[in-house]
Design an enzyme around this catalytic site. Structure first.
Site, PDB file in Angstrom:
ATOM      1  N   THR A   1       0.856  -1.185   0.000  1.00  0.00           N
ATOM      2  CA  THR A   1       0.000   0.000   0.000  1.00  0.00           C
ATOM      3  C   THR A   1       0.892   1.234   0.000  1.00  0.00           C
ATOM      4  OG1 THR A   1      -0.102   0.356   2.401  1.00  0.00           O
ATOM      5  CG2 THR A   1      -1.572  -1.330   1.488  1.00  0.00           C
ATOM      6  N   CYS A   2       0.271   2.407   0.112  1.00  0.00           N
ATOM      7  CA  CYS A   2       1.076   3.632   0.131  1.00  0.00           C
ATOM      8  C   CYS A   2       1.907   3.730   1.404  1.00  0.00           C
ATOM      9  CB  CYS A   2       0.188   4.861  -0.013  1.00  0.00           C
ATOM     10  SG  CYS A   2      -1.036   5.053   1.310  1.00  0.00           S
ATOM     11  N   ALA A   9      -8.854   9.004 -10.262  1.00  0.00           N
ATOM     12  CA  ALA A   9     -10.232   8.765  -9.817  1.00  0.00           C
ATOM     13  C   ALA A   9     -10.431   7.323  -9.374  1.00  0.00           C
ATOM     14  CB  ALA A   9     -11.206   9.121 -10.940  1.00  0.00           C
ATOM     15  N   GLY A  10      -9.347   6.709  -8.878  1.00  0.00           N
ATOM     16  CA  GLY A  10      -9.472   5.353  -8.336  1.00  0.00           C
ATOM     17  C   GLY A  10     -10.045   5.391  -6.931  1.00  0.00           C
ATOM     18  N   MET A  19      -8.585   5.755  -3.966  1.00  0.00           N
ATOM     19  CA  MET A  19      -8.063   6.858  -3.156  1.00  0.00           C
ATOM     20  C   MET A  19      -8.594   8.202  -3.651  1.00  0.00           C
ATOM     21  SD  MET A  19      -6.145   5.532  -0.791  1.00  0.00           S
ATOM     22  CE  MET A  19      -4.822   6.578  -0.237  1.00  0.00           C
ATOM     23  N   GLY A  30     -10.025   2.555   7.616  1.00  0.00           N
ATOM     24  CA  GLY A  30     -10.801   1.457   7.063  1.00  0.00           C
ATOM     25  C   GLY A  30     -10.265   0.863   5.775  1.00  0.00           C
TER      26      GLY A  30
END
Length: 544
Positions: free
Chosen positions: A145-146, A288-289, A291, A211
């Protein structure tokens, strides 16, 4: 080039998020939340390759265990097994397999290191296959993840498994082993399991209780399911982690309120803007995913009424526009990225691009923002980063990345810390359940060997019976004899099989004692069976 209309943030900041103390932080004691484990020191776990480890050559390839063309596979398997039994490698391969978690996250490594080691989701299946092709790795999974890049493996040998995975990460990323070792964390068995449970519960996140991490753990299972190497233990571990994450959120309400990287990014932008600029700042969201959508959602909750969104296609933007009909959401293609940036005061980036979207030479050509804004604000929550670090050198720009979100989550710590303590009680309970399930897998080789042993006797006795009865026996009679033998075997096995399972009030220790008794009574030699299975698995992987 449409002008980006004024929009804004409401003047009121929403309640800030808290970040728990973690075992990685040098600023807080892990005992505040975590009651059991601490990450182990790296240098004690991985040999540099000199001294005592230098002559421990337990590579399957170097021991001659990789199949060559034109060699009979059964003969090779037998010779490989005999060779391994008498070699120095035997003491490693006969070790009980252990679960290892190795990686870097927001608590142990800066973003400039994490982005180099990052593995895009599309590459996870190949990464699993590559990891399982290593000599001492049986199963693997990648969580990226980020805020983290974490690799979970089932290793045949703890030390050599860690060494192989670390070298693989170094080769894959170009980051030297010494630098990875400086920033990585390393956890084994129960500690590794507890860590993943805490990750799925949001306890290890930069923003306590966020979340989105649970969805990302679920995505690991979706992407990895069916991939060779995402085996029983690792898949079971991740599926149980999902259960834990759901239970923690349901029973502690730890995710109540605005808790996500996206919400923290919006709050950070609020903190950095002058108060007078809240309602007039022009906002641009790139991507526009998942996140990006969350960014837009939180911007709207802060009073933003107009947002320009740059994305590769309009489909996702149109879906977001349909969901938030009371807000003006303007789509721009990537070809208009710089022109859209020129008209924005605040720019949020959240794409999976592996190369920067904004370079210093591009940004310095953009027009100045209005005086009341001060500097153009870039909030980059992508890993790898979408805004090149050199952009922050410009007097006209302020750049913030995911590591800067700590400023947002420092407040309101006590409220969420209490929920984290409640969550640890649940995690401890679920940890015991998982460890019991994992230990129960030890009985599987005995079950397989006992079934095979009884089947050999059944088949031999049926064949002996049929040969005595001659050729006059009909197919129907043969089938009746076969069914009779199968029925007798099934009934005889029912009791032993039940006593090898941890159910119906039977404890794990009782099941393991029954397993040992059956091994002695029938001379099943399950250790050799497990060894054969490990060799066969590695040979099959080598042939692919």
């Amino acid at each position: 080039m449409a002008a980006a209309a004024s929009n804004g943030f409401s003047a009121c900041l929403s309640r800030p998020m808290a970040e728990p103390s973690t075992s990685y932080s040098s600023m807080a004691s892990p005992s505040q939340i975590r009651f059991v484990r601490k990450p182990m020191k790296n240098k004690r776990l991985v040999s540099s390759g000199r001294g005592a480890y230098r002559n421990l050559n337990c590579s399957l390839a170097s021991e001659g265990l990789v199949q060559s063309e034109g060699v009979d596979s059964k003969a090779l398997a037998a010779s490989a097994l005999e060779l391994l039994k008498t070699s120095a490698a035997n003491r490693y391969t006969k070790e009980k397999s252990c679960i290892v978690a190795i990686g870097l996250n927001v608590h142990t490594a800066p973003v400039e290191i994490r982005e180099k080691v990052n593995i895009p989701e599309a590459q996870w299946p190949d990464a699993i296959k590559e990891l399982c092709a290593l000599n001492h790795i049986e199963e693997a999974a990648v969580l990226c993840t980020c805020n983290r890049i974490e690799i979970y493996v089932v290793a045949l040998s703890q030390r050599r498994g860690v060494k192989e995975v670390t070298e693989w990460m170094s080769k894959k990323s170009g980051v030297p082993v010494s630098e990875l070792s400086e920033h990585r964390f390393l956890l084994f068995d129960e500690d590794a399991t507890q860590h993943l449970f805490e990750v799925a519960s949001g306890l290890d996140s930069l923003i306590l209780g966020e979340g989105q991490i649970l969805s990302q753990v679920k995505q690991v299972v979706r992407v990895s399911q069916g991939v060779t190497g995402f085996g029983a233990k690792i898949s079971g571990l991740f599926k149980h982690a999902i259960t834990v994450g759901k239970r923690v959120r349901t029973e502690t309400n730890i995710s109540s309120g605005s808790v996500s990287v996206s919400s923290a990014a919006v709050e950070l932008a609020q903190m950095k803007l002058h108060e007078s600029a809240y309602t007039t700042a022009r906002v641009l969201v790139i991507g526009a995913g998942k996140m990006g959508k969350l960014l837009i959602k939180h911007l709207i909750s802060k009073g933003c009424e107009k947002i320009v969104v740059v994305n590769r296609t309009e489909k996702k933007v149109a879906a977001i526009r349909e969901e938030f009909k009371n807000v003006e959401i303007i789509y721009k293609p990537f070809s208009e990225l710089l022109s859209s940036a020129a008209e924005a005061d605040v720019i949020f980036t959240s794409t999976s691009s592996e190369t920067p979207l904004f370079l210093k030479e591009q940004v310095e050509m953009l027009p100045l923002v209005r005086p009341e804004i001060g500097r153009r604000l870039y909030v980059d929550i992508s890993v790898p980063r979408n805004v090149h670090p050199s952009v922050s050198d410009l007097q006209t720009s302020s750049v913030y990345d995911v590591d800067d979100l700590k400023e947002v989550v420092s407040a309101n710590k006590e409220e969420r810390l209490q929920k984290a303590i409640e969550a640890q009680v649940i995690i401890k309970e679920e940890l015991s359940k998982f460890e019991a399930w994992k230990d129960s897998l030890e009985t599987v080789p005995t079950i397989k060997k006992l079934r095979a042993y009884v089947e050999r006797i059944r088949a031999a006795e049926v064949e002996k019976c049929l040969s005595k009865m001659g050729n006059d026996i009909s197919k129907k009679q043969k089938q009746a004899i076969h069914d009779l033998s199968m029925g007798i075997v099934s009934k005889l096995l029912k009791g032993p099989m039940q006593h090898l399972r941890c159910d119906e009030g039977r404890s794990l220790s009782e099941a393991l004692e029954n397993m040992k008794a059956l091994n002695r009574m029938y001379d099943l030699d399950t250790e050799t069976f497990v060894l054969e299975e490990k060799i066969r698995s590695k040979m099959e992987q080598a042939q692919k």
